[in-house]
Scaffold this active site. Structure first.
Site, PDB file in Angstrom:
ATOM      1  N   PRO A 102      50.969 -64.787   1.447  1.00 25.89           N
ATOM      2  CA  PRO A 102      52.175 -64.596   1.732  1.00 25.89           C
ATOM      3  C   PRO A 102      53.046 -66.166   1.601  1.00 25.89           C
ATOM      4  CG  PRO A 102      51.043 -64.584   3.815  1.00 25.89           C
ATOM      5  CD  PRO A 102      49.991 -64.638   2.869  1.00 25.89           C
ATOM      6  N   ASP A 147      55.199 -64.197   4.720  1.00 26.94           N
ATOM      7  CA  ASP A 147      54.681 -64.934   5.858  1.00 26.94           C
ATOM      8  C   ASP A 147      56.024 -65.332   6.669  1.00 26.94           C
ATOM      9  OD1 ASP A 147      53.505 -66.144   7.883  1.00 26.94           O
ATOM     10  OD2 ASP A 147      52.934 -68.144   6.430  1.00 26.94           O
ATOM     11  N   TRP A 182      48.939 -70.082  10.904  1.00 28.48           N
ATOM     12  CA  TRP A 182      47.930 -69.653  10.168  1.00 28.48           C
ATOM     13  C   TRP A 182      47.193 -68.797  10.561  1.00 28.48           C
ATOM     14  CZ3 TRP A 182      48.957 -71.936   5.563  1.00 28.48           C
ATOM     15  CH2 TRP A 182      49.719 -72.888   5.407  1.00 28.48           C
ATOM     16  N   GLN A 202      46.071 -75.173   0.266  1.00 23.21           N
ATOM     17  CA  GLN A 202      45.581 -73.995   1.300  1.00 23.21           C
ATOM     18  C   GLN A 202      44.190 -73.949   1.611  1.00 23.21           C
ATOM     19  OE1 GLN A 202      47.786 -72.042   2.492  1.00 23.21           O
ATOM     20  NE2 GLN A 202      49.385 -72.629   1.567  1.00 23.21           N
ATOM     21  N   TRP A 214      45.459 -71.338   4.275  1.00 22.16           N
ATOM     22  CA  TRP A 214      45.147 -70.019   4.353  1.00 22.16           C
ATOM     23  C   TRP A 214      43.928 -69.639   4.052  1.00 22.16           C
ATOM     24  CZ3 TRP A 214      45.611 -65.710   0.471  1.00 22.16           C
ATOM     25  CH2 TRP A 214      45.917 -64.539   0.989  1.00 22.16           C
ATOM     26  N   LYS A 258      56.274 -85.960  -7.181  1.00 22.88           N
ATOM     27  CA  LYS A 258      56.365 -84.732  -6.314  1.00 22.88           C
ATOM     28  C   LYS A 258      57.765 -84.293  -6.332  1.00 22.88           C
ATOM     29  CE  LYS A 258      54.719 -83.297  -2.193  1.00 22.88           C
ATOM     30  NZ  LYS A 258      54.172 -83.461  -0.615  1.00 22.88           N
ATOM     31  N   LYS A 294      63.393 -82.438  -1.989  1.00 21.21           N
ATOM     32  CA  LYS A 294      64.712 -82.531  -2.046  1.00 21.21           C
ATOM     33  C   LYS A 294      65.573 -84.093  -2.011  1.00 21.21           C
ATOM     34  CE  LYS A 294      65.336 -78.150   0.836  1.00 21.21           C
ATOM     35  NZ  LYS A 294      65.353 -77.777   2.299  1.00 21.21           N
TER      36      LYS A 294
END
Ligand SMILES: [Zn+2]
Ligand SMILES: [Zn+2]
Length: 1010
Positions: free
Chosen positions: A57, A96, A543, A574, A578, A613, A616
Site C-alpha cells: 500500500p 497505507d 510498519w 522496503q 514492508w 535523487k 522537493k
C-alpha cells in the site's frame, strides 16, 4: 484530399498519424464504458489457477511521482500478462493510511510544531479527522495517476489500513504473538526521535538516507580514581550529555592498560592507543610508568564529578555497589579512543545490557521531549543535546576536562523529520522476533528474489534479528490493544471490537471507532481483582500496520486461496520496511518458517535525468499526473521498462520518451495500418485465410517461414524474460522484432507484392496478409502488459474490425504460445548467414562510396562451401537485399578482381566484392526506384488506397544528370506507382500545382500527385 480519398480513409479506423494521447483518452473511455476491469474479475470461476497478490500500500501522504509509477507498471505488467495466460489474480488496491508519515504531514498542514502543541491546540479528535481528510485528498491524486497510467488495479476492492475491520485482524496477529509469549512489555534502550516524540524500530534507524553527516563535540575527559592523589581514567565521548547519566566505566579485561604520566598526573588508558591519543591531544611530554591487565582494574571506584549538581547520582551509589565503578566488558573496543568507555545505561544499548546483567539501576531522567527531568538536578528542563556544552563547562570547573573539539561524523537521524536520534531507555512493547529469527531466516531463504544483490541485502538485514519495538507514542495509528489493571498490574489483550464491547465497564457510545481517543475511554474490569483496567497509551508501528495486510486485507476464506502470494514487488528501500514486516508477522501468525510471498522483486529507485535523487528541495520531482497531462502513458511505460533492469537505479529523462520508445510504438502502429489498409482492399478474411490455409495452399516462401520461425522464438523468449522479471530484456526482444525483423527486413521484402491488384496474385497476397495478421496480432497481444492502450486500440481497430467475434478486449484474449512445429532453426541459421553477408556487402559499398539505392551489376561472394550453399538457396533475397543484378559464388578469390573496378569487405570467412563502377542504365533505374518509393509514401500519406490509379505524377527540380538518367524509365515508374503518366519539370514554376517537398541525395526536390 479528394472526396474519394476521404472515403478511403474512413474505411479503416486508424488515423493516419499515431497520436498516443488522443488514442489513450479514447481507450480509457472504452474500458470504463464497457466495464472491462469488472469483467476481468469474473474470470476467477474459469481460471486455470489462482495467483495470490496483496498490494504494497502506498502511504497517502504524498503526491504520486514517477518512481511510484515505475513500480506500479511492473505490477500491472504481471497482472495483465498472467490474466491473459488464464490465471486469476486479486489485483486489488490498498492504501497505507496511518502512522508517523501521515501525522507529520498533517502537523505541517495545521502549522503545529510538536506533539504537545498538537494535543493542546488541536486535540486528538480533530487531529484524527484531519488525518482522514488528508489521506482522502492524496487518494484522489493516486486514483488519477493509476487511471492515467493504465494500471488495471481494482480500486473498488481496495483495503484501507485504518478501517476497524482491518485493525481487528491486525489485532488478531498480535494475539497470536501474545499467546506465544512473543509480545512483551520491556524497559529497553530504543532509538527515539525528539522531533516526532516517539521511539523508532531498529529497522527504521537503518532506513535509506537516515545517516547524515553531523557535527558533534569530541570530548576527552578524566574521572579521578577514588582515594588516589592524582590518578585518572582518560575517557572519550561525542555525546557529553550522557555524562549526566553515567553510572560505570568499562574496560576490555584481556587488554593491556598503562599509566601515563602527564605533568603531575597519571592517566590510565589502553596501551595501543597511547601514541595516537597523545598526538591528538598535542601532548609531547609524557611517560608510560606502569602497566596492568584490564581485568585488574575491575571494581576500581572513581569520583563521579557532578554529584554536587546532580544529587540523584549520589543517591544511586547507595542503591548498588557497582555504581561509579569499573567493570570488564568484551564489547569495549581497544582500537578507538582510550579503551576506557563510560557507560550510560539510560542512553546506550550495550551499556543498558551491561547494567541489566549486574542489576545496576537504569538512570534515564528524560521526558517525552527528551528534556531532563528534575532527577537531573541543574539540568532539569533542558533538551538533552543542548546540555553538551553545559556539561563540558562543569567538567572544566572540576578538573575533569581534558580537551574538546568539533568532529564531523555519520550519525543516524530520524528518517521522517531528520532530527538527530537519541538512544533512551524507555518502557516499550516489543515483538520478540529475535526468538523466531531462525524461522524467519528459513522462510526468507525459500523466497525467490530474481536478482542476487537485493537478495543478499535483505537476508543480511534479517540476520540482525533484533527484537522489534512496535509501540509508538503517537495518535493516528492502530491502538495497542493491551489493557492493564491499575491495582494488580494484570494485563489483557483484546483482539476484536466485539470482545471489547462485551468487556467494557460502561456502554460504548455510537460514534466509537478503534482509534484514540475513543478506545482510551473504554475501561475493563480486571478478572483477577475486579480493579479497573486501562489501555496502554501506545499506537503500533505503522510498519506493523501495513505488514499485517496478507492476513488483514482478506477474509479467512480469501487467505486460504491467496496467501502465500505468488509475487510481490516494491522498492529496494522496503527491505527494512514492508518486505520485512510482512515476513515477521506471517511467521508469528502461522508459527511456521514460511513467508507470505513466494517471490519478491526489489526495484531500484528512480532519479532525475542527471542521476540526482528526486527531492522537493531540488525541485526535480517528476509528478505522475503532471507528466501524463502532456505525455503518453504507453510511451512512459515502455520507456521505463526498456531503459534498465528493474533493480537498477533509473535516471528518468523525459527527452528520451520521444526517441526509441516513440519509434518502436509508432512503427508498430504504422505497420498495423499498412496491413489493415492492404488487407481491407483485398477483402482479407482472417477466418478463411489462416496460417493453416497458407501452409496447405503451399504459398509460403522462405522469407515467410523465416518470419514465422522468428516469431515463435520471440514469444518464448519474451515470456521467459517476463517470468524472470528481466523486463528490459523482454521489451528489447519485442523492440527488435518490430523494428528489425518486421519493419526493416520482412515488410520491405514483401511490399512490392502488395502493390499490384492482379487477380492471379491474389492468393499470394492473401498469404502475406495471413502472415502479417498472425505476426502483428501476436505482437499486439505480447505488448499489452507494457503498452495496454496501443494494444487495445490496435486490437479494436484492426483485429476486431476484421473479426468482430473476438473477445471484447485485448485483456480477455489469450496469451500467445510458441508453436514448436513452425519453428525452423535451420532456416533461421540460414537467414543469419544471409543477413550477415548482406551487411558485408553494404560495408563493401561504403568502401566504394556506392549508395545502397544504386543498383550494381555484380557481387562476388568468397566463402566456405556451406555458406555459399545457403546463399544460392536464398539467392533472390540476397540480390534483392544487396541491390545487385547478379552474384557469383566461389571458394577462391577470382584473379580478375584485382583492379580498381572492385571494392570489397571481409568479416570472418566471408568476403564480398561488388563492382565499383557506376552503370548509367542501372543508375537511372536506381533513381527511378528511389523516386517511386517517395511517391508511394506520398500516396499513403494522402490516403490513396492501392487500387487508386493516379491521373499524373509530377517531379520537379531534379539535377539535369538525374533527369537524363531517369528519362528511359518513366513508363516503368508510372506502372510501379500506379499512375497514368509521370512528368519531369526543370522548375516548379512550369506547372500550377500543390507541391510536396522531398529530397534526393541531399537536394530538395518537389512532388505532386493527383
Ligand atoms: Zn522524527
Ligand atoms: Zn487486577
Amino acid at each position: 484530399m479528394t472526396a474519394q480519398n476521404e472515403e478511403a480513409e474512413s474505411n479503416i479506423g486508424l488515423p493516419t498519424n499515431y497520436s498516443p494521447l488522443e488514442l489513450e483518452k479514447e481507450i480509457r473511455e472504452f474500458w470504463i464504458k464497457n466495464q472491462i476491469r469488472a469483467k476481468l474479475e469474473l474470470k476467477e470461476k474459469n481460471a486455470k489457477g489462482l495467483l495470490g497478490y496483496v498490494e504494497g500500500p502506498p502511504t497517502l501522504n504524498g503526491i504520486p511521482h514517477i518512481g511510484h509509477a515505475r513500480g506500479r507498471v511492473m505490477k500491472d505488467i504481471r497482472y495483465r500478462w498472467k490474466t491473459m495466460q488464464g490465471y486469476y489474480m486479486p489485483f486489488w488496491a490498498g492504501w497505507d493510511c496511518q502512522g508517523l508519515p501521515v501525522e507529520l504531514e498533517v502537523e505541517k498542514l495545521l502549522g503545529v510544531k510538536n506533539k504537545r502543541e498538537l494535543l493542546e491546540r488541536i486535540g486528538q479528535e480533530r487531529f484524527i479527522e484531519e488525518c482522514k481528510k488528508a489521506i482522502m485528498r492524496y487518494h484522489q491524486m493516486w486514483l488519477e495517476a493509476d487511471t492515467n497510467l493504465g494500471v488495471f488495479i481494482n480500486q473498488e476492492k481496495a483495503y484501507w489500513t485504518y478501517k476497524d475491520e482491518y485493525i481487528e485482524r491486525e489485532w488478531q496477529i498480535l494475539k497470536r504473538a501474545w499467546e506465544q509469549n512473543l509480545l512483551e512489555e520491556g524497559h529497553y534502550v530504543v532509538a527515539y526521535c525528539p522531533g516526532c516524540q516517539t521511539s523508532l524500530s531498529s529497522a527504521e534507524v537503518g532506513y535509506e538516507g537516515s545517516y547524515k553527516e553531523v557535527e558533534d563535540p569530541s570530548l576527552y575527559f578524566k574521572f579521578k580514581i577514588s582515594g588516589s592523589k592524582n590518578e585518572f581514567f582518560l575517557v572519550w565521548t561525542t555525546m557529553p550529555f550522557t555524562i549526566i547519566t553515567d553510572t560505570m566505566l568499562a574496560v576490555q579485561p584481556t587488554a593491556e592498560y598503562v599509566k601515563v604520566k602527564v605533568g603531575e598526573e597519571i592517566w590510565i588508558m589502553v596501551r595501543q592507543r597511547v601514541e595516537p591519543v597523545m598526538a591528538e591531544l598535542a601532548i609531547t611530554k609524557y611517560q608510560v610508568t606502569g602497566s596492568m591487565l584490564g581485568k585488574s582494574l575491575e571494581g576500581t571506584a572513581y569520583d563521579y564529578p557532578l554529584k554536587d549538581i546532580i544529587p540523584k547520582q549520589a543517591e544511586l551509589e547507595t542503591k548498588h555497589s557497582l555504581v561509579h565503578k569499573v567493570i570488564g566488558e568484551d564489547f569495549v573496543d581497544v582500537n578507538t579512543a582510550t579503551g576506557v568507555v563510560h557507560l550510560s545505561p539510560g542512553n546506550g544499548e550495550d551499556d543498558f545490557w551491561a547494567a541489566q546483567r549486574r542489576g545496576v539501576p537504569i538512570f534515564a531522567p528524560f521526558d517525552d521531549e527528551v528534556k531532563f527531568t528534575k532527577d537531573a538536578g541543574t539540568f532539569t528542563g533542558v533538551f538533552a543535546r543542548d546540555t553538551d556544552f553545559l556539561v563540558v563547562e562543569e567538567l572544566r570547573n572540576r578538573n575533569a576536562f581534558v580537551k574538546v573539539a568539533m568532529v564531523k561524523h555519520e550519525y543516524p537521524t530520524c528518517w521522517r523529520s531528520h532530527h538527530k536520534l537519541v538512544w533512551l531507555a524507555r518502557k516499550e512493547y516489543f515483538l520478540r522476533t529475535d526468538k523466531v529469527n531462525s524461522k524467519v531466516l528459513e522462510a526468507a531463504e525459500k523466497i525467490e528474489y530474481f536478482f542476487e544483490e537485493p537478495k543478499n541485502r535483505f537476508l543480511g538485514f534479517l540476520k540482525e534479528g533484533k527484537p522489534w519495538c512496535i509501540s509508538r507514542e503517537r495518535i493516528w495509528g492502530t491502538p495497542l490493544p493491551i489493557w492493564t489493571c491499575e491495582k494488580c498490574g494484570n494485563k489483557r489483550l483484546i483482539a476484536s471490537k466485539k470482545e471489547l464491547i462485551e468487556n467494557a465497564q460502561e456502554a460504548i457510545p455510537e460514534n466509537f471507532e478503534l482509534h484514540k481517543p475513543w478506545v482510551d475511554r473504554i475501561t475493563l474490569k480486571c478478572e483477577k481483582c475486579s480493579g479497573t483496567m486501562r489501555r496502554e497509551d501506545f499506537v503500533l508501528d505503522t510498519w506493523h500496520n501495513s505488514g499485517a495486510s496478507p492476513y488483514a486485507r482478506f477474509t479467512d476464506e480469501e487467505v486460504e486461496k491467496f496467501v502465500p502470494t505468488d509475487f510481490l514487488t516494491e522498492g529496494i528501500d522496503q527491505t527494512r520496511g514492508w518486505a520485512n514486516s510482512l515476513l515477521l508477522e506471517y511467521v508469528i501468525l502461522t508459527g511456521k518458517p514460511t513467508g507470505p510471498y513466494k517471490a519478491f522483486l526489489f526495484q531500484g529507485l528512480t532519479q532525475d535525468a542527471k542521476g540526482r535523487k528526486m527531492s522537493k528541495s531540488l525541485g526535480n520531482v517528476v509528478e505522475t499526473n503532471k507528466l501524463l497531462e502532456k505525455n503518453s502513458a504507453d510511451l512512459c511505460r515502455f520507456y521505463m521498462m526498456r531503459k534498465c533492469s528493474p533493480i537498477d537505479f533509473m535516471n528518468f529523462d523525459m527527452q528520451e520518451l520521444n526517441r526509441r520508445p516513440y519509434q518502436v510504438l509508432s512503427t508498430l502502429y504504422h505497420l498495423s495500418r499498412f496491413f489493415l489498409q492492404n488487407a481491407t482492399f483485398d477483402e482479407f478474411n482472417p477466418k478463411k485465410y489462416t496460417l493453416d490455409w497458407a501452409f496447405k495452399a503451399n504459398q509460403l516462401q522462405a522469407v515467410d517461414l523465416w518470419l514465422l520461425s522468428k516469431l515463435q522464438e520471440k514469444i518464448e523468449d519474451y515470456t521467459n524474460k517476463l517470468e524472470r522479471c528481466e523486463f528490459n530484456v523482454a521489451v528489447a526482444v519485442l523492440d527488435d522484432f518490430v523494428i528489425e525483423t518486421l519493419s526493416r527486413l520482412y515488410v520491405p521484402m514483401i511490399r512490392k507484392e502488395l502493390w499490384t491488384d492482379e487477380p492471379e496474385t491474389l492468393e499470394r497476397r492473401q498469404t502475406i496478409y495471413a502472415l502479417l495478421h498472425h505476426a502483428l496480432k501476436t505482437v499486439t497481444l505480447l505488448f499489452n502488459p507494457v503498452t495496454p492502450y496501443l494494444s487495445e486500440a490496435l486490437y479494436q481497430k484492426v483485429y476486431r474490425q476484421l473479426e468482430p467475434k473476438l473477445p471484447e478486449s485485448v485483456n480477455l484474449a489469450s496469451w500467445p504460445v510458441p508453436n514448436e512445429k513452425i519453428r525452423n532453426k535451420t532456416l533461421e541459421a540460414q537467414f543469419e548467414i544471409l543477413l550477415k553477408t548482406v551487411s558485408i556487402a553494404y560495408a563493401a559499398r561504403q568502401q566504394g562510396k556506392l549508395k545502397r539505392r544504386w543498383p550494381l551489376s555484380k557481387a562476388i561472394v568468397v566463402a566456405p562451401e556451406k555458406t555459399l550453399e545457403v546463399l544460392k538457396h536464398l539467392e533472390s533475397l540476397f540480390l534483392e537485399l544487396t541491390n545487385v543484378k547478379a552474384a557469383e559464388y566461389t571458394a577462391q578469390i577470382p584473379e580478375y578482381v584485382g583492379g580498381e573496378n572492385w571494392v570489397s569487405s571481409q568479416e570472418g570467412d566471408i568476403t564480398v566484392f561488388v563492382s565499383g563502377q557506376r552503370d548509367e542504365t542501372l543508375l537511372g533505374e536506381g533513381i527511378m526506384r528511389d523516386l517511386a518509393r517517395r511517391v508511394q509514401a506520398l500516396r499513403k500519406e494522402m490516403g490513396f488506397v492501392p487500387t487508386d490509379v493516379l491521373e499524373s505524377v509530377h517531379i520537379a527540380e531534379l539535377e539535369d544528370e538525374s533527369m537524363t538518367l531517369l528519362e528511359p524509365y518513366l513508363e516503368e515508374m508510372a506502372g510501379l506507382v500506379r499512375s497514368r503518366k509521370v512528368y519531369l519539370h526543370g522548375s516548379r514554376g512550369e506547372v500550377e500545382a500543390e507541391w510536396h517537398e522531398s529530397e534526393l541525395d541531399g537536394k530538395r526536390i518537389y512532388l505532386n500527385i493527383h
